[in-house]
Design a protein around this motif. Structure first.
Motif, mmCIF file in Angstrom:
data_model
loop_
_atom_site.group_PDB
_atom_site.id
_atom_site.type_symbol
_atom_site.label_atom_id
_atom_site.label_comp_id
_atom_site.label_asym_id
_atom_site.label_seq_id
_atom_site.Cartn_x
_atom_site.Cartn_y
_atom_site.Cartn_z
ATOM 1 N N VAL A 170 0.855 -1.190 0.000
ATOM 2 C CA VAL A 170 0.000 0.000 0.000
ATOM 3 C C VAL A 170 0.890 1.239 0.000
ATOM 4 O O VAL A 170 0.581 2.242 -0.641
ATOM 5 C CB VAL A 170 -0.937 0.000 1.232
ATOM 6 C CG1 VAL A 170 -1.726 1.301 1.322
ATOM 7 C CG2 VAL A 170 -1.877 -1.191 1.178
ATOM 8 N N ILE A 171 2.002 1.162 0.721
ATOM 9 C CA ILE A 171 2.985 2.236 0.757
ATOM 10 C C ILE A 171 4.356 1.649 0.432
ATOM 11 O O ILE A 171 4.539 0.433 0.487
ATOM 12 C CB ILE A 171 3.021 2.949 2.136
ATOM 13 C CG1 ILE A 171 3.377 1.941 3.248
ATOM 14 C CG2 ILE A 171 1.709 3.665 2.429
ATOM 15 C CD1 ILE A 171 3.564 2.588 4.609
ATOM 16 N N ALA A 172 5.303 2.515 0.093
ATOM 17 C CA ALA A 172 6.667 2.066 -0.209
ATOM 18 C C ALA A 172 7.654 2.871 0.614
ATOM 19 O O ALA A 172 7.459 4.076 0.837
ATOM 20 C CB ALA A 172 6.958 2.239 -1.698
ATOM 21 N N ARG A 173 8.701 2.213 1.084
ATOM 22 C CA ARG A 173 9.735 2.875 1.875
ATOM 23 C C ARG A 173 10.514 3.861 1.003
ATOM 24 O O ARG A 173 10.870 3.553 -0.135
ATOM 25 C CB ARG A 173 10.681 1.831 2.465
ATOM 26 C CG ARG A 173 11.753 2.415 3.378
ATOM 27 C CD ARG A 173 12.688 1.312 3.839
ATOM 28 N NE ARG A 173 11.996 0.356 4.689
ATOM 29 C CZ ARG A 173 11.928 0.465 6.016
ATOM 30 N NH1 ARG A 173 12.517 1.478 6.633
ATOM 31 N NH2 ARG A 173 11.296 -0.454 6.721
ATOM 32 N N VAL A 174 10.755 5.055 1.529
ATOM 33 C CA VAL A 174 11.528 6.084 0.833
ATOM 34 C C VAL A 174 12.815 6.320 1.612
ATOM 35 O O VAL A 174 12.777 6.573 2.815
ATOM 36 C CB VAL A 174 10.729 7.397 0.710
ATOM 37 C CG1 VAL A 174 11.566 8.487 0.060
ATOM 38 C CG2 VAL A 174 9.457 7.171 -0.091
ATOM 39 N N THR A 175 13.947 6.231 0.929
ATOM 40 C CA THR A 175 15.240 6.360 1.617
ATOM 41 C C THR A 175 16.030 7.587 1.176
ATOM 42 O O THR A 175 17.172 7.770 1.577
ATOM 43 C CB THR A 175 16.088 5.101 1.377
ATOM 44 O OG1 THR A 175 16.245 4.916 -0.045
ATOM 45 C CG2 THR A 175 15.426 3.865 1.986
ATOM 46 N N LYS A 176 15.417 8.403 0.316
ATOM 47 C CA LYS A 176 16.101 9.621 -0.127
ATOM 48 C C LYS A 176 15.131 10.796 -0.080
ATOM 49 O O LYS A 176 13.913 10.593 -0.056
ATOM 50 C CB LYS A 176 16.673 9.432 -1.532
ATOM 51 C CG LYS A 176 15.649 9.068 -2.571
ATOM 52 C CD LYS A 176 16.325 8.813 -3.919
ATOM 53 C CE LYS A 176 15.288 8.442 -4.980
ATOM 54 N NZ LYS A 176 15.896 8.190 -6.291
ATOM 55 N N PRO A 177 15.641 12.034 -0.061
ATOM 56 C CA PRO A 177 14.762 13.209 0.030
ATOM 57 C C PRO A 177 13.766 13.285 -1.138
ATOM 58 O O PRO A 177 14.079 12.879 -2.258
ATOM 59 C CB PRO A 177 15.747 14.383 -0.031
ATOM 60 C CG PRO A 177 17.058 13.811 0.363
ATOM 61 C CD PRO A 177 17.064 12.390 -0.097
ATOM 62 N N THR A 178 12.570 13.777 -0.842
ATOM 63 C CA THR A 178 11.543 13.964 -1.874
ATOM 64 C C THR A 178 11.068 15.410 -1.853
ATOM 65 O O THR A 178 11.203 16.106 -0.843
ATOM 66 C CB THR A 178 10.331 13.038 -1.637
ATOM 67 O OG1 THR A 178 9.745 13.364 -0.363
ATOM 68 C CG2 THR A 178 10.735 11.586 -1.647
ATOM 69 N N ASP A 179 10.517 15.851 -2.987
ATOM 70 C CA ASP A 179 10.030 17.236 -3.082
ATOM 71 C C ASP A 179 8.808 17.471 -2.204
ATOM 72 O O ASP A 179 8.625 18.538 -1.639
ATOM 73 C CB ASP A 179 9.680 17.572 -4.537
ATOM 74 C CG ASP A 179 10.913 17.611 -5.425
ATOM 75 O OD1 ASP A 179 12.013 17.880 -4.889
ATOM 76 O OD2 ASP A 179 10.791 17.365 -6.635
ATOM 77 N N TRP A 180 7.934 16.454 -2.121
ATOM 78 C CA TRP A 180 6.685 16.595 -1.365
ATOM 79 C C TRP A 180 6.760 15.777 -0.077
ATOM 80 O O TRP A 180 7.107 14.598 -0.099
ATOM 81 C CB TRP A 180 5.506 16.092 -2.193
ATOM 82 C CG TRP A 180 5.165 16.989 -3.345
ATOM 83 C CD1 TRP A 180 5.715 16.969 -4.584
ATOM 84 C CD2 TRP A 180 4.201 18.041 -3.346
ATOM 85 N NE1 TRP A 180 5.156 17.944 -5.367
ATOM 86 C CE2 TRP A 180 4.221 18.620 -4.635
ATOM 87 C CE3 TRP A 180 3.321 18.553 -2.387
ATOM 88 C CZ2 TRP A 180 3.402 19.676 -4.988
ATOM 89 C CZ3 TRP A 180 2.497 19.609 -2.744
ATOM 90 C CH2 TRP A 180 2.542 20.162 -4.025
ATOM 91 N N ILE A 181 6.427 16.406 1.051
ATOM 92 C CA ILE A 181 6.353 15.702 2.339
ATOM 93 C C ILE A 181 5.073 16.167 3.041
ATOM 94 O O ILE A 181 4.949 17.334 3.409
ATOM 95 C CB ILE A 181 7.565 16.002 3.247
ATOM 96 C CG1 ILE A 181 8.873 15.628 2.541
ATOM 97 C CG2 ILE A 181 7.434 15.232 4.561
ATOM 98 C CD1 ILE A 181 10.119 16.031 3.306
ATOM 99 N N SER A 182 4.110 15.244 3.201
ATOM 100 C CA SER A 182 2.855 15.564 3.879
ATOM 101 C C SER A 182 2.890 15.050 5.307
ATOM 102 O O SER A 182 3.545 14.051 5.601
ATOM 103 C CB SER A 182 1.672 14.936 3.137
ATOM 104 O OG SER A 182 1.553 15.483 1.851
ATOM 105 N N SER A 183 2.171 15.733 6.171
ATOM 106 C CA SER A 183 2.102 15.306 7.572
ATOM 107 C C SER A 183 1.291 14.024 7.696
ATOM 108 O O SER A 183 0.329 13.808 6.962
ATOM 109 C CB SER A 183 1.446 16.391 8.425
ATOM 110 O OG SER A 183 2.197 17.573 8.369
ATOM 111 N N MET A 184 1.688 13.191 8.628
ATOM 112 C CA MET A 184 0.951 11.973 8.922
ATOM 113 C C MET A 184 0.206 12.163 10.236
ATOM 114 O O MET A 184 0.787 12.583 11.242
ATOM 115 C CB MET A 184 1.925 10.798 9.042
ATOM 116 C CG MET A 184 1.255 9.481 9.367
ATOM 117 S SD MET A 184 2.462 8.158 9.623
ATOM 118 C CE MET A 184 3.208 8.689 11.168
#
Length: 199
Positions: A170-184
């Protein structure tokens, strides 16, 4: 889909199917390519985020799709929105089919019997086959929210939930910086934990 007003020459427009919409919507710029007659509208459109929008008017257009031909009413709005077709229009044009369970079929059945008889409805994650293409507006500036604090008593359960969602893809692990970051945002209800994306 081919659209026209009265005896005007028809134009082909690409439309978006919106099964959550109760009316057809078109931008004024798209409408000007097809027709000229806009009548006053008393409608108030409620958007997905809860805000309301007043159309600049409404118009009736003749729509042709495959062998079907219908007269459709569109609410005309400002902006560059792709034309939206309501759930009713999508059904009438046979773009979607609506499947319902006959109440007489389930009358007198227990919850367990219903779940067993219609097991395909209650299984899986509701994924659709194929891939979905998302159009991104490159002019919108990316947002990067700071992480929200998670209550200490929920941290272990949250970790398990994230690992479960990752295993189910359903989700995938991200190990590097991304342009978009939403609050959880973590919501705990009775025995269930829900993770929401906070815009």
């Amino acid at each position: 889909m081919a659209l026209k007003e009265g005896n005007q020459k028809e134009k082909t427009l690409r439309c978006q199917l919106d099964t959550g919409a109760t009316c057809n919507v078109m931008s004024v710029s798209d409408f000007k390519r097809i027709g000229r007659l806009i009548k006053p509208s008393r409608a108030r459109l409620k958007l997905y985020d809860g805000t309301t929008l007043k159309p600049i008017g409404q118009a009736k257009l003749r729509a042709e799709y495959r062998e079907l031909e219908l007269e459709l009413e569109f609410q005309i709005v400002e902006g560059q929105q792709m034309p939206l077709l309501s759930a009713d229009t999508c059904t009438r044009l046979k773009l979607i089919t609506l499947n319902t369970v006959n109440q007489m079929q389930v009358k007198g059945l227990t919850t367990e019997q219903i779940v067993e008889q219609y097991s395909d409805v209650f299984e899986g994650l509701g994924c659709l086959a194929g891939e979905y293409h998302i159009e991104i507006d490159e002019s919108v500036k990316p947002v990067q929210h700071l992480p929200r604090r998670v209550p200490v008593p929920l941290k272990a359960e949250l970790k398990e939930k994230i690992e479960e969602l990752e295993k189910k893809k359903v989700i995938a692990r991200v190990t590097k910086p991304t342009d978009w970051i939403s609050s959880m945002v973590v919501v705990k209800k009775a025995t269930k934990m829900r993770i929401k994306d906070f815009p």
